[in-house]
Write a protein that holds these residues in place. Structure first.
Motif, mmCIF file in Angstrom:
data_model
loop_
_atom_site.group_PDB
_atom_site.id
_atom_site.type_symbol
_atom_site.label_atom_id
_atom_site.label_comp_id
_atom_site.label_asym_id
_atom_site.label_seq_id
_atom_site.Cartn_x
_atom_site.Cartn_y
_atom_site.Cartn_z
ATOM 1 N N GLY A 41 4.617 -1.766 11.678
ATOM 2 C CA GLY A 41 4.397 -0.788 10.610
ATOM 3 C C GLY A 41 3.697 0.468 11.053
ATOM 4 O O GLY A 41 3.919 1.544 10.483
ATOM 5 N N ASN A 42 2.846 0.367 12.056
ATOM 6 C CA ASN A 42 2.115 1.561 12.470
ATOM 7 C C ASN A 42 3.099 2.655 12.864
ATOM 8 O O ASN A 42 4.031 2.402 13.639
ATOM 9 C CB ASN A 42 1.202 1.233 13.652
ATOM 10 C CG ASN A 42 -0.153 0.772 13.169
ATOM 11 O OD1 ASN A 42 -0.759 1.420 12.316
ATOM 12 N ND2 ASN A 42 -0.627 -0.354 13.690
ATOM 13 N N ARG A 80 4.640 6.272 2.251
ATOM 14 C CA ARG A 80 5.419 5.682 3.347
ATOM 15 C C ARG A 80 6.095 6.816 4.116
ATOM 16 O O ARG A 80 6.522 7.811 3.520
ATOM 17 C CB ARG A 80 6.415 4.660 2.834
ATOM 18 C CG ARG A 80 7.356 5.111 1.772
ATOM 19 C CD ARG A 80 8.382 4.012 1.488
ATOM 20 N NE ARG A 80 9.018 4.241 0.208
ATOM 21 C CZ ARG A 80 8.581 3.702 -0.934
ATOM 22 N NH1 ARG A 80 7.516 2.918 -0.938
ATOM 23 N NH2 ARG A 80 9.220 3.961 -2.047
ATOM 24 N N SER A 81 6.178 6.654 5.414
ATOM 25 C CA SER A 81 6.774 7.710 6.250
ATOM 26 C C SER A 81 7.683 7.146 7.342
ATOM 27 O O SER A 81 8.554 7.851 7.834
ATOM 28 C CB SER A 81 5.672 8.553 6.892
ATOM 29 O OG SER A 81 4.791 7.717 7.635
ATOM 30 N N ASN A 82 7.519 5.880 7.690
ATOM 31 C CA ASN A 82 8.367 5.320 8.760
ATOM 32 C C ASN A 82 9.852 5.388 8.402
ATOM 33 O O ASN A 82 10.697 5.682 9.249
ATOM 34 C CB ASN A 82 8.038 3.844 9.007
ATOM 35 C CG ASN A 82 6.672 3.652 9.614
ATOM 36 O OD1 ASN A 82 6.090 4.592 10.135
ATOM 37 N ND2 ASN A 82 6.163 2.435 9.520
ATOM 38 N N ILE A 114 -1.149 4.723 0.659
ATOM 39 C CA ILE A 114 -0.677 5.834 1.512
ATOM 40 C C ILE A 114 0.802 6.043 1.210
ATOM 41 O O ILE A 114 1.448 5.193 0.595
ATOM 42 C CB ILE A 114 -0.852 5.538 3.025
ATOM 43 C CG1 ILE A 114 -0.043 4.285 3.422
ATOM 44 C CG2 ILE A 114 -2.317 5.375 3.398
ATOM 45 C CD1 ILE A 114 0.136 4.137 4.921
ATOM 46 N N GLU A 151 0.806 -1.222 0.000
ATOM 47 C CA GLU A 151 0.000 0.000 0.000
ATOM 48 C C GLU A 151 0.839 1.272 0.000
ATOM 49 O O GLU A 151 0.308 2.367 -0.088
ATOM 50 C CB GLU A 151 -0.937 -0.004 1.222
ATOM 51 C CG GLU A 151 -0.281 0.268 2.583
ATOM 52 C CD GLU A 151 0.473 -0.921 3.189
ATOM 53 O OE1 GLU A 151 0.928 -1.801 2.432
ATOM 54 O OE2 GLU A 151 0.635 -0.955 4.418
ATOM 55 N N LEU A 152 2.171 1.106 0.128
ATOM 56 C CA LEU A 152 3.015 2.281 0.383
ATOM 57 C C LEU A 152 3.594 2.855 -0.907
ATOM 58 O O LEU A 152 4.134 2.110 -1.730
ATOM 59 C CB LEU A 152 4.166 1.898 1.314
ATOM 60 C CG LEU A 152 3.736 1.325 2.672
ATOM 61 C CD1 LEU A 152 4.950 0.885 3.468
ATOM 62 C CD2 LEU A 152 2.928 2.353 3.454
ATOM 63 N N GLY A 170 7.009 -2.815 9.376
ATOM 64 C CA GLY A 170 5.826 -3.462 8.800
ATOM 65 C C GLY A 170 6.064 -4.938 8.543
ATOM 66 O O GLY A 170 7.199 -5.441 8.585
ATOM 67 N N GLY A 171 4.965 -5.640 8.291
ATOM 68 C CA GLY A 171 5.047 -7.046 7.899
ATOM 69 C C GLY A 171 5.500 -7.976 9.006
ATOM 70 O O GLY A 171 5.955 -9.090 8.734
HETATM 71 P P1 AMP Z 1 1.903 -3.802 8.998
HETATM 72 O O1 AMP Z 1 2.701 -3.872 10.253
HETATM 73 O O2 AMP Z 1 2.663 -4.062 7.771
HETATM 74 O O3 AMP Z 1 0.661 -4.603 9.126
HETATM 75 O O4 AMP Z 1 1.432 -2.269 8.899
HETATM 76 C C1 AMP Z 1 0.619 -1.719 9.903
HETATM 77 C C2 AMP Z 1 0.104 -0.375 9.462
HETATM 78 O O5 AMP Z 1 1.192 0.514 9.315
HETATM 79 C C3 AMP Z 1 -0.597 -0.382 8.122
HETATM 80 O O6 AMP Z 1 -1.706 0.506 8.218
HETATM 81 C C4 AMP Z 1 0.447 0.122 7.163
HETATM 82 O O7 AMP Z 1 -0.131 0.756 6.049
HETATM 83 C C5 AMP Z 1 1.195 1.086 8.014
HETATM 84 N N1 AMP Z 1 2.591 1.207 7.563
HETATM 85 C C6 AMP Z 1 3.422 0.181 7.341
HETATM 86 N N2 AMP Z 1 4.616 0.624 6.915
HETATM 87 C C7 AMP Z 1 4.518 1.969 6.867
HETATM 88 C C8 AMP Z 1 5.414 3.000 6.479
HETATM 89 N N3 AMP Z 1 6.672 2.735 6.084
HETATM 90 N N4 AMP Z 1 4.977 4.270 6.547
HETATM 91 C C9 AMP Z 1 3.724 4.547 6.961
HETATM 92 N N5 AMP Z 1 2.842 3.623 7.334
HETATM 93 C C10 AMP Z 1 3.214 2.340 7.277
#
Ligand code: AMP
Ligand code: MG
Length: 400
Positions: A298-299, A200-202, A198, A185-186, A248-249
């Motif tokens: 990821g949050n 990516r910002s992390n 969205i 989604e990033l 994330g993941g």
């Molecule tokens: P995940 O841990 O991959 O399930 O991601 C948890 C949430 O964090 C989801 O809503 C993702 O879209 C968001 N997320 C994951 N990676 C990033 C990122 N690099 N920047 C912003 N939001 C993220």
């Protein structure tokens, strides 16, 4: 499902498993901002000789000394030591010059009048023995410890290195770090946003955090949510870097491939999941070459909290910076706590009129809500418990 690791255990396990990145010799002008890995001792006494502190004359002091002194020569800064021929003579001196032999008094030019080949002391001039002389070794003696391993080299430290002849400095090796975002989604900051996407910002947040700590060898990578791709990219990244900071993941979802992919590439899991909120899914392990692998949730709030609480201090400690004790703050208002998990609550901190650091909690509604973080300085850490932590509670505080 694996057991939750406690916050303090997680911190201890990371400290126990973190590799040391070693040290290297760099030329002085490349050392600024780096972490010193050697002791530095005074090359010589400071000052190395009795040093003149004012422009004027040097002479010998005595009770009722003459007020007319014949100029017998000059002792300028950088010249080898001259000698005073007699008590009714003087030598012209400049700031930084050696005190001439036979002299123990410097009289500033402002208190003198020139008269042909002599200087006359002005009426208000009442010289004291030893005045305006910076004595040899009065700052520090040869061999004194000036700098210790673990110090970051800022302007003052750089000045001491230069002044003590350290042309090559032993500093901590800067690890090569990959910051890796994962998720279909990033999209990039400058790409058009499609439906369901969205930005990516992390990765930007974590890179900013590392840059502010002087880490310069930082690469940004992205991995899509595909099992084989995740495995392949992780293998490549492990080849090229000393540290992986993924985000994330790492949770329990069907597309959370990171923990299994890391294990498949020989990264040994040290723990997965911490008894904390936010940031519970965090994973930490050690790669086949000793690479440190932090897989952050990821949050965005979770990612930033985990990077601040675990990854940044571990990377600083691995460079040899002594770990500092956490700051303490006083809660300004009550805060909800969790019955079984440690709570990390973003807060603004301000010192009150009595000098106490007061924390004003700014709870985020969800671990994805990072819009209010710029109004905070960091987060408080509150142990699990029933109900609320009341106003006045003393808590540890971690700055972003
Ligand atoms: P995940 O841990 O991959 O399930 O991601 C948890 C949430 O964090 C989801 O809503 C993702 O879209 C968001 N997320 C994951 N990676 C990033 C990122 N690099 N920047 C912003 N939001 C993220
Ligand atoms: Mg994801």
């Amino acid at each position: 499902m694996s057991e939750l690791t406690s916050v303090s255990q997680a911190q201890a396990l990371i400290a126990e498993h973190m590799p040391s990145f070693g040290s290297e010799l760099v030329p002085l002008d490349e050392a600024v901002g780096r972490i010193l890995r050697q002791a530095v001792r005074a090359e010589h006494d400071h000052p190395p000789f009795d040093r003149v502190m004012m422009d004027g004359i040097a002479t010998r002091w005595s009770q009722g000394m003459p007020r007319r002194l014949a100029v017998a020569g000059a002792q300028m800064a950088g010249m080898p030591r001259q000698s005073l021929p007699s008590g009714d003579a003087c030598l012209e001196v400049t700031t930084g010059a050696m005190l001439p032999a036979g002299c123990d008094c410097v009289i500033p030019i402002e208190q003198l009048r020139r008269d042909g080949g002599d200087y006359l002391l002005s009426d208000e001039c009442q010289p004291q023995a030893g005045q305006f002389i910076h004595r040899q070794a009065s700052d520090c003696a040869q061999g004194s410890l000036l700098l210790s391993p673990g110090m970051r080299l800022g302007p003052a430290e750089m000045a001491l290195l230069a002044a003590n002849g350290v042309a090559k400095v032993e500093v901590a090796v800067m690890p090569s770090i990959a910051i890796v975002s994962t998720g279909d989604e990033l999209v990039n900051v400058d790409a058009p946003l499609g439906e369901g996407q969205i930005r990516r910002s992390n990765d930007t947040a974590v890179r900013a955090m590392l840059r502010l700590e002087g880490f310069a060898r930082v690469a940004m990578e992205h991995i899509v949510d595909d099992e084989a791709a995740t495995r392949e990219r992780i293998a490549e990244l492990l080849d090229r870097h000393d540290v992986l900071l993924l985000s994330g993941g790492v949770s329990m979802g069907q597309r959370d491939y990171v923990p299994a992919a890391l294990a498949a590439q020989g990264v040994r899991k040290v723990f997965h999941r911490i008894a904390q909120k936010p940031g519970k899914p965090m994973w930490f392990g050690i790669g086949p070459r000793g690479q440190a692998v932090f897989a952050l949730p990821g949050n965005p709030v979770s990612a930033l909290v985990c990077a601040t609480r675990y990854a940044r201090p571990a990377l600083l400690a691995a460079q040899g910076i002594p770990v500092s004790a956490p700051e303490h703050v006083v809660l300004d208002s009550e805060v909800d706590i969790n019955p079984t998990l440690v709570s990390f609550v973003p807060a603004r901190v301000q010192t009150d009129a009595s000098g106490r650091s007061m924390a004003y909690p700014v709870p985020s509604r969800t671990s994805g809500d990072f819009s209010s973080l710029p109004r905070t300085h960091g987060f408080i850490e509150l142990p699990s418990g029933q109900g609320k932590a009341p106003a006045g509670t003393v808590a540890t505080f971690y700055r972003w």
